[in-house]
Design a protein around this motif. Structure first.
Motif, PDB file in Angstrom:
ATOM      1  N   LYS A 216       0.356  -1.183   0.122  1.00  0.00           N
ATOM      2  CA  LYS A 216      -0.461  -0.142   0.180  1.00  0.00           C
ATOM      3  C   LYS A 216       0.974   0.988   0.101  1.00  0.00           C
ATOM      4  O   LYS A 216       0.470   2.234  -0.686  1.00  0.00           O
ATOM      5  CB  LYS A 216      -0.936  -0.139   1.241  1.00  0.00           C
ATOM      6  N   LYS A 217       1.804   1.313   1.015  1.00  0.00           N
ATOM      7  CA  LYS A 217       3.054   2.228   1.038  1.00  0.00           C
ATOM      8  C   LYS A 217       4.367   2.398  -0.722  1.00  0.00           C
ATOM      9  O   LYS A 217       3.883   3.419  -0.980  1.00  0.00           O
ATOM     10  CB  LYS A 217       3.528   2.356   1.826  1.00  0.00           C
ATOM     11  N   LEU A 218       4.141   1.630  -0.927  1.00  0.00           N
ATOM     12  CA  LEU A 218       4.496   1.613  -2.733  1.00  0.00           C
ATOM     13  C   LEU A 218       3.481   2.074  -3.762  1.00  0.00           C
ATOM     14  O   LEU A 218       4.183   2.943  -4.089  1.00  0.00           O
ATOM     15  CB  LEU A 218       4.334   0.252  -3.093  1.00  0.00           C
ATOM     16  N   MET A 219       2.017   1.434  -3.358  1.00  0.00           N
ATOM     17  CA  MET A 219       1.640   2.437  -4.548  1.00  0.00           C
ATOM     18  C   MET A 219       1.100   3.861  -4.433  1.00  0.00           C
ATOM     19  O   MET A 219       0.910   4.290  -4.983  1.00  0.00           O
ATOM     20  CB  MET A 219       0.288   1.161  -4.603  1.00  0.00           C
ATOM     21  N   GLY A 220       1.568   4.132  -3.198  1.00  0.00           N
ATOM     22  CA  GLY A 220       1.387   5.502  -2.662  1.00  0.00           C
ATOM     23  C   GLY A 220       2.369   6.467  -2.977  1.00  0.00           C
ATOM     24  O   GLY A 220       1.716   8.092  -2.777  1.00  0.00           O
ATOM     25  N   LEU A 221       3.377   5.630  -3.869  1.00  0.00           N
ATOM     26  CA  LEU A 221       4.660   6.405  -4.080  1.00  0.00           C
ATOM     27  C   LEU A 221       3.994   7.953  -5.101  1.00  0.00           C
ATOM     28  O   LEU A 221       4.649   8.142  -5.769  1.00  0.00           O
ATOM     29  CB  LEU A 221       5.906   6.023  -4.592  1.00  0.00           C
ATOM     30  N   GLN A 222       3.043   6.674  -6.133  1.00  0.00           N
ATOM     31  CA  GLN A 222       2.261   7.287  -7.267  1.00  0.00           C
ATOM     32  C   GLN A 222       1.633   8.189  -7.063  1.00  0.00           C
ATOM     33  O   GLN A 222       0.085   7.626  -6.996  1.00  0.00           O
ATOM     34  CB  GLN A 222       1.929   5.953  -8.351  1.00  0.00           C
ATOM     35  N   PRO A 223       1.675   9.045  -7.735  1.00  0.00           N
ATOM     36  CA  PRO A 223       0.255   9.917  -7.076  1.00  0.00           C
ATOM     37  C   PRO A 223      -1.020  10.045  -8.032  1.00  0.00           C
ATOM     38  O   PRO A 223      -0.474   9.271  -9.397  1.00  0.00           O
ATOM     39  CB  PRO A 223       0.775  11.559  -7.890  1.00  0.00           C
ATOM     40  N   GLN A 224      -1.985   9.927  -7.730  1.00  0.00           N
ATOM     41  CA  GLN A 224      -3.152   9.957  -8.699  1.00  0.00           C
ATOM     42  C   GLN A 224      -3.904  10.988  -9.574  1.00  0.00           C
ATOM     43  O   GLN A 224      -3.880  10.539 -10.893  1.00  0.00           O
ATOM     44  CB  GLN A 224      -4.751   9.819  -7.468  1.00  0.00           C
ATOM     45  N   GLU A 225      -3.307  11.985  -9.324  1.00  0.00           N
ATOM     46  CA  GLU A 225      -3.435  12.973 -10.472  1.00  0.00           C
ATOM     47  C   GLU A 225      -1.923  13.750 -10.788  1.00  0.00           C
ATOM     48  O   GLU A 225      -0.905  13.678 -10.458  1.00  0.00           O
ATOM     49  CB  GLU A 225      -4.690  13.901 -10.198  1.00  0.00           C
TER      50      GLU A 225
END
Length: 730
Positions: A216-225
């Motif tokens: 989850k934290k790795l995925m959070g590195l990539q901004p959504q927008e």
């Protein structure tokens, strides 16, 4: 013939034997080419022929064996929510069972003759079995339908028969009294056993519920927008909607959303989450940028080269996920043994009943029933169930007091087998923070010139400027500079009164007409050979000095490396830094095996190479760039001052980031594994000795038949000995 390969969540599994049962069911299904079920993450990887079967058929077959395939396209968040809710429910059941089991234990062991004591114990034990421990009986029934058995079977049989026998004696005591026998009850055995087994399951569930945090934290590195430039107009888009070739604007302080190539502008980018190196990297036209890295002061445009699953960050996420999924819990060994132990005990108990029944002695069938119950009670896996959890809890408690956080049970077992350890350099061996470690100035440089140097670097955007400012932080900072200029990637210039000062690269200073000084250059060359960065300083047209900036080795690192080597373990060092730096650090610490300029995938491949040589490998690191290598290592160790992601992936976290804790950790793990093996040994010894005695082997020679109450005491004694042995770790 086309095939489909898919990862499908499985529900209803409670142990490694369950995973084996589901795997066998899937593998035996028509059209399935291969199936692998992982108990650690409750996932099945199935490959089947599209023409011969489908997901609905596979789901029905798994349901018929007592489990279920979640074939709906559930998102990762939904699966995590289901897992977390199941864990919370198990925690509540454990607490309620413990709350009810305590008075049952006290009455059964100390106040067994109190008025209405048996009825009170029956009233408290019934909800423990029928509500809070119901899962064991349900699972035992599922396994029985498929002619299988595991630890749940023995728990259900022993506690169930003890409960039913005690219930009969509570409500119909005269049946045994008329035959001259004491109507004992064993409610405390059933209640306490279920509580302890629930406690072990709850600890295991909690460990598994947190395994997805790293992802989850790795995925959070990539901004959504992100901001896309369409015909010069800035348009906000969702990251997943961007196509290859689109131009993306990155402003100061923003995370870079995708992999690409800079088309316009320049800036320093913090890539430490990928490379592990502390210094931001200058990015100019035609240079590559990567998703998850952080832009510093400037802004630039870049063309998207990789999107979606193709970015370097996405590939690291997938590799970490795959590496985590390949792990299995230490309890698997106990479950496998129990798979043989359980049917053996059941067979002995039933055989005992028959032998007594046809023996011809007085009350033969009654004595046979008591002997059968005694066998099941004494064979109850309380000690077996406690053998691993108590040692783990003691080891974790001891480790925590030492600043060593142990994530799960599996790492303890692996720690004993480690024969090679890989250390990341930056942040693990070194401080991970560039510092001024030496300065050299000619006699013509005056003390009053140092505040000028500090004032210039305070205005500089160069990543090394901060180290220089920190070094001179006690000097006055109100110097007023004239005509301050900064040239990105080269240096800064300013005037004060009638003098011109420059700080930057030697190439830039020479291009500005600065005269070289041999003593300064000789000093700088030595610093460069040690892997340090050097910043040059000039006054007017004369080179006046140089500043050495490096990432210092931690004071404890050398002793720690020597201590690890004394344990008979090879030490390897990996770094994304340059060869000179890596060579210098390796020589200082006595490390023979090292590799420089490594990318995340290089570190992962290095781990794979070591494992291919039949080595059991530990990895210690602190950055996101280490996460894949940490996941692939047999034992992963994160430094407490590192990134959250490294700590989530790792099985061990060293709170104080002190390398000397690694040999202490390995010694603690070796002791812990020895304790677990001793516990399992004694748990089985009690059964090997106790079961024949409980069956009545001493009756023909000595007329001795073990009372079920003594069997319960022996079972309790085995548990006490296991717990006491585990507490030696403290």
């Amino acid at each position: 013939m086309s095939t489909i390969k898919k990862e499908i969540p499985v529900s209803g599994m409670s142990c490694a034997a369950c995973a084996i049962a589901v795997e066998k069911t899937l593998a035996a299904s028509p059209g399935v080419k291969q199936a692998a079920v992982n108990y650690a993450n409750h996932l099945a990887i199935v490959e089947w022929e599209e023409e011969n079967t489908n997901l609905e058929d596979l789901k029905k077959r798994v349901q018929s064996s007592g489990y279920d395939l979640l074939i709906e396209n559930l998102q990762q968040e939904e699966l995590e929510k289901m897992q977390w809710e199941a864990h919370q429910l198990l925690k509540k059941r454990t607490l309620y069972a413990g709350f009810l089991a305590l008075p049952v234990f006290l009455i059964g062991m100390f106040w067994m003759h109190m008025p209405y004591g048996n009825y009170i114990m029956w009233g408290l034990t019934t909800p423990i079995l029928l509500i809070f421990g119901r899962q064991f009986f349900v699972q035992a029934w599922k396994l029985a339908k498929n002619r299988q058995a595991n630890m749940d079977t023995l728990v259900a049989m022993s506690t169930g028969i003890a409960y039913l026998y005690s219930t009969f004696n509570t409500f119909f005591p005269e049946f045994l009294i008329k035959r001259g026998l004491e109507p004992h009850v064993y409610f405390e055995a059933a209640a306490v056993i279920l509580f302890f087994i629930l406690l072990g399951k709850s600890l295991e569930s909690g460990a598994k519920a947190g395994t997805s945090e790293a992802l989850k934290k790795l995925m959070g590195l990539q901004p959504q927008e992100l901001t896309v430039l369409e015909k010069g107009i800035a348009v906000v888009k969702n990251t997943k909607d961007v196509q290859v070739g689109e131009i993306i604007l990155v402003r100061p302080g923003q995370k870079i959303p995708l992999d690409g190539t800079v088309t316009e502008g320049s800036s320093y980018v913090n890539e430490s989450m990928l490379t592990g190196e502390p210094l931001p990297v200058l990015k100019e036209k035609d240079q590559k940028v990567f998703a998850g890295t952080i832009n510093q002061e400037g802004s630039f445009n870049f063309k998207a080269d990789q999107v979606g699953d193709q970015t370097l960050l996405s590939q690291i996420i997938e590799r970490v996920k795959a590496a985590q999924g390949s792990k299995a819990p230490i309890q698997k060994t106990v479950d496998k043994v129990a798979g043989v132990f359980v049917p053996t005990v059941l067979a002995i108990a039933f055989l005992t009943f028959l032998i007594w029944g046809f023996s011809g002695v007085d009350d033969a069938w009654l004595k046979g029933m008591l002997a059968m119950i005694t066998v099941l009670v004494i064979a109850c896996p309380c000690a077996l169930g406690l053998a691993t959890p108590t040692a783990i809890m003691a080891a974790m408690g001891k480790g925590a007091s030492m600043g060593i956080l142990i994530k799960d049970a599996e790492s303890l077992e692996k720690g004993k087998k480690i024969d090679a350890i890989v250390l990341d350099k930056t942040g693990t061996i070194t401080e991970g923070n560039p510092q001024v470690t030496d300065v050299y100035f000619l006699d013509g440089w005056k003390e009053m010139d140092f505040p000028i140097l500090k004032a210039m670097e305070e205005k500089s955007e160069h990543p090394l400027a901060k180290a220089i400012v920190n070094h001179f932080r006690k000097l006055p900072g109100d110097t007023r500079l004239i005509d301050f200029k900064s040239e990105t990637g080269k240096g800064v210039m300013a005037r004060l009164e009638h003098s011109t000062f420059r700080i930057g690269t030697l190439k830039w200073l020479k291009a500005s007409g600065i005269q070289e000084d041999k003593s300064v250059l000789n000093w700088a060359e030595k610093a460069l050979n040690e892997g340090a960065s050097v910043v040059f300083v000039s006054k007017e047209d004369q080179l006046m000095g140089a500043i050495k900036i490096s990432d210092p080795v931690k004071a404890s690192s050398k002793e720690a490396v020597q201590a690890i080597q004394q344990l008979g373990i090879e030490v390897h060092m990996l770094t994304g830094d340059q060869e000179k730096t890596a060579s210098w650090v390796a020589r200082q610490l006595g490390i023979r095996n090292y590799r420089s300029e490594t990318l995340p995938q290089d570190k992962a491949n290095y781990i794979k190479d070591l494992k291919s040589q039949n080595k059991t490998v530990a990895m210690a690191g602190d950055g996101i760039n280490d996460s894949e290598a940490l996941s692939l290592a047999d034992l992963s160790i994160a430094m407490g001052k590192g990134t959250d992601i490294a700590m989530e992936v790792a099985e061990i976290t060293l709170v104080h980031s002190d390398l000397q804790q690694i040999p202490k950790t390995l010694q603690l793990m070796r002791k812990s594994v020895n304790i677990i093996h001793q516990n399992l040994f004694w748990a089985f010894i009690y059964n090997i000795i106790g079961i024949p005695v409980a069956a009545g082997i001493l009756y023909p020679a000595f007329g001795f038949l073990l009372n079920p109450m003594l069997a319960g005491a022996a079972m309790a004694l085995s548990s006490v000995s296991v717990v006491s042995n585990s507490l030696r770790l403290r």
